[in-house]
Design a protein around this motif. Sequence first.
Motif, PDB file in Angstrom:
ATOM      1  N   THR A  47       0.861  -1.179   0.000  1.00 42.88           N
ATOM      2  CA  THR A  47       0.000   0.000   0.000  1.00 42.88           C
ATOM      3  C   THR A  47       0.896   1.228   0.000  1.00 42.88           C
ATOM      4  O   THR A  47       1.720   1.400   0.913  1.00 42.88           O
ATOM      5  CB  THR A  47      -0.925   0.036   1.233  1.00 42.88           C
ATOM      6  OG1 THR A  47      -1.829  -1.085   1.175  1.00 42.88           O
ATOM      7  CG2 THR A  47      -1.746   1.323   1.260  1.00 42.88           C
ATOM      8  N   VAL A  48       0.749   2.072  -1.033  1.00 43.02           N
ATOM      9  CA  VAL A  48       1.529   3.304  -1.167  1.00 43.02           C
ATOM     10  C   VAL A  48       0.579   4.477  -0.886  1.00 43.02           C
ATOM     11  O   VAL A  48      -0.436   4.636  -1.558  1.00 43.02           O
ATOM     12  CB  VAL A  48       2.125   3.428  -2.581  1.00 43.02           C
ATOM     13  CG1 VAL A  48       2.918   4.718  -2.725  1.00 43.02           C
ATOM     14  CG2 VAL A  48       3.001   2.220  -2.900  1.00 43.02           C
ATOM     15  N   SER A  49       0.930   5.287   0.093  1.00 42.82           N
ATOM     16  CA  SER A  49       0.031   6.339   0.557  1.00 42.82           C
ATOM     17  C   SER A  49      -0.459   7.244  -0.570  1.00 42.82           C
ATOM     18  O   SER A  49      -1.651   7.545  -0.674  1.00 42.82           O
ATOM     19  CB  SER A  49       0.721   7.176   1.639  1.00 42.82           C
ATOM     20  OG  SER A  49       1.865   7.845   1.107  1.00 42.82           O
ATOM     21  N   GLY A  50       0.467   7.684  -1.419  1.00 46.44           N
ATOM     22  CA  GLY A  50       0.092   8.610  -2.477  1.00 46.44           C
ATOM     23  C   GLY A  50      -0.842   8.019  -3.509  1.00 46.44           C
ATOM     24  O   GLY A  50      -1.543   8.754  -4.216  1.00 46.44           O
TER      25      GLY A  50
ATOM     26  N   ASP B 196      -2.485   8.331  10.055  1.00 45.17           N
ATOM     27  CA  ASP B 196      -3.942   8.365  10.123  1.00 45.17           C
ATOM     28  C   ASP B 196      -4.526   6.952  10.105  1.00 45.17           C
ATOM     29  O   ASP B 196      -4.055   6.074   9.372  1.00 45.17           O
ATOM     30  CB  ASP B 196      -4.510   9.176   8.964  1.00 45.17           C
ATOM     31  CG  ASP B 196      -4.059  10.639   8.989  1.00 45.17           C
ATOM     32  OD1 ASP B 196      -3.538  11.070  10.037  1.00 45.17           O
ATOM     33  OD2 ASP B 196      -4.231  11.327   7.968  1.00 45.17           O
ATOM     34  N   ARG B 197      -5.548   6.775  10.886  1.00 46.69           N
ATOM     35  CA  ARG B 197      -6.172   5.470  11.065  1.00 46.69           C
ATOM     36  C   ARG B 197      -6.642   4.854   9.749  1.00 46.69           C
ATOM     37  O   ARG B 197      -6.542   3.638   9.542  1.00 46.69           O
ATOM     38  CB  ARG B 197      -7.354   5.642  12.031  1.00 46.69           C
ATOM     39  CG  ARG B 197      -8.116   4.378  12.351  1.00 46.69           C
ATOM     40  CD  ARG B 197      -9.348   4.705  13.194  1.00 46.69           C
ATOM     41  NE  ARG B 197     -10.134   3.511  13.475  1.00 46.69           N
ATOM     42  CZ  ARG B 197     -10.093   2.841  14.609  1.00 46.69           C
ATOM     43  NH1 ARG B 197      -9.293   3.246  15.585  1.00 46.69           N
ATOM     44  NH2 ARG B 197     -10.842   1.774  14.788  1.00 46.69           N
ATOM     45  N   ASP B 198      -7.142   5.699   8.828  1.00 42.49           N
ATOM     46  CA  ASP B 198      -7.794   5.156   7.631  1.00 42.49           C
ATOM     47  C   ASP B 198      -6.851   4.354   6.739  1.00 42.49           C
ATOM     48  O   ASP B 198      -7.265   3.375   6.108  1.00 42.49           O
ATOM     49  CB  ASP B 198      -8.503   6.253   6.826  1.00 42.49           C
ATOM     50  CG  ASP B 198      -7.597   7.406   6.415  1.00 42.49           C
ATOM     51  OD1 ASP B 198      -6.389   7.401   6.733  1.00 42.49           O
ATOM     52  OD2 ASP B 198      -8.117   8.340   5.763  1.00 42.49           O
ATOM     53  N   ILE B 199      -5.559   4.725   6.685  1.00 39.25           N
ATOM     54  CA  ILE B 199      -4.655   3.973   5.813  1.00 39.25           C
ATOM     55  C   ILE B 199      -4.377   2.576   6.387  1.00 39.25           C
ATOM     56  O   ILE B 199      -4.236   1.606   5.633  1.00 39.25           O
ATOM     57  CB  ILE B 199      -3.348   4.738   5.531  1.00 39.25           C
ATOM     58  CG1 ILE B 199      -2.616   4.092   4.329  1.00 39.25           C
ATOM     59  CG2 ILE B 199      -2.447   4.799   6.758  1.00 39.25           C
ATOM     60  CD1 ILE B 199      -1.463   4.917   3.792  1.00 39.25           C
TER      61      ILE B 199
ATOM     62  N   GLY C 103      -0.483   4.840  15.398  1.00 36.60           N
ATOM     63  CA  GLY C 103      -1.573   4.759  14.429  1.00 36.60           C
ATOM     64  C   GLY C 103      -1.997   3.327  14.180  1.00 36.60           C
ATOM     65  O   GLY C 103      -3.191   3.013  14.106  1.00 36.60           O
ATOM     66  N   ALA C 104      -1.008   2.442  14.056  1.00 33.98           N
ATOM     67  CA  ALA C 104      -1.303   1.024  13.843  1.00 33.98           C
ATOM     68  C   ALA C 104      -1.995   0.413  15.061  1.00 33.98           C
ATOM     69  O   ALA C 104      -2.958  -0.361  14.937  1.00 33.98           O
ATOM     70  CB  ALA C 104      -0.015   0.270  13.528  1.00 33.98           C
TER      71      ALA C 104
END
Length: 204
Positions: free
Chosen positions: A135-138, A146-149, A176-177
Motif C-alpha cells: 500500500t503506497v500512501s500517495g 492516520d487510522r484510515d490507511i 496509528g497502527a
Amino acid sequence: MTAEIRHIVYDIGQVLVHYDPLIPFKRIIPDEEKRSWFFAEVCTGAWNHEQDRGRAWAEAEAEAIARHPDEADNIRAFRAHWEEMIPYCYEDSVTLFRKLTASERDVTLLTNFAPDTFSICRARYPFLEESRGITVSGEVGMVKPDRDIFERHAETFGLTPEATLFIDDKAVNIEGARSIGWHGIQFHDAAQLERDLAEHGIIV
C-alpha cells in the motif's frame, strides 16, 4: 503472552531503504545555516507529507514557490534530485525481511510515498517486490499515521488486526497502527528488530 502473529507489515523508508534529503542539498545549498532554514521553512516535512498524500509535484512546487519565490530553483531541485536521497538499502534489515518473505509468514508493505518517487524506489530495490503486496500512501490518498490507511491496508490484504505486527521507524506511526488493534515494533536496527520479533514468537 502476545497473540499469535500471522501478518507482518513493514514500512520502507528508514527501515529497509535509507532516505536523506540532505544528501543532494549539501551540494545544492552548501551553507549549513541556509540549508537548515530551507528545510525548516520552505520544503518542510509537512510540505513533503502532502506529496505522500498524493499531491502532484507541480502543485507542490507552485505552492512553495508562491511562499518563497526567491527559492524557486532550490524548490524544484528537491524533486529533480530526489533519487540521490535513497542511496542504499540496509543490507542486514533486507536480509531479515527476505527470510520472512521466504518463510510461511505473510509479509506486506505499507509506506508513505509519492507515487512517482515510489516507482523510482521500487525499480532500484527489486526486493520490494518480494512481499505479498504494497500500500503506497500517495496512490490511495491516505497517509500514516492516520487510522484510515491502516484500515485500508488491513481490508485490502485481509489482515486480522490482533494477529498483525507493524514495523516502522516512527513512534507516531506505531501508535496509528495500534489504534486499530495491530501490534507494533519501532525499528532502530536489524539486530534489535530480530530480538523484538522473537518476543512476538517469530524466530527467523
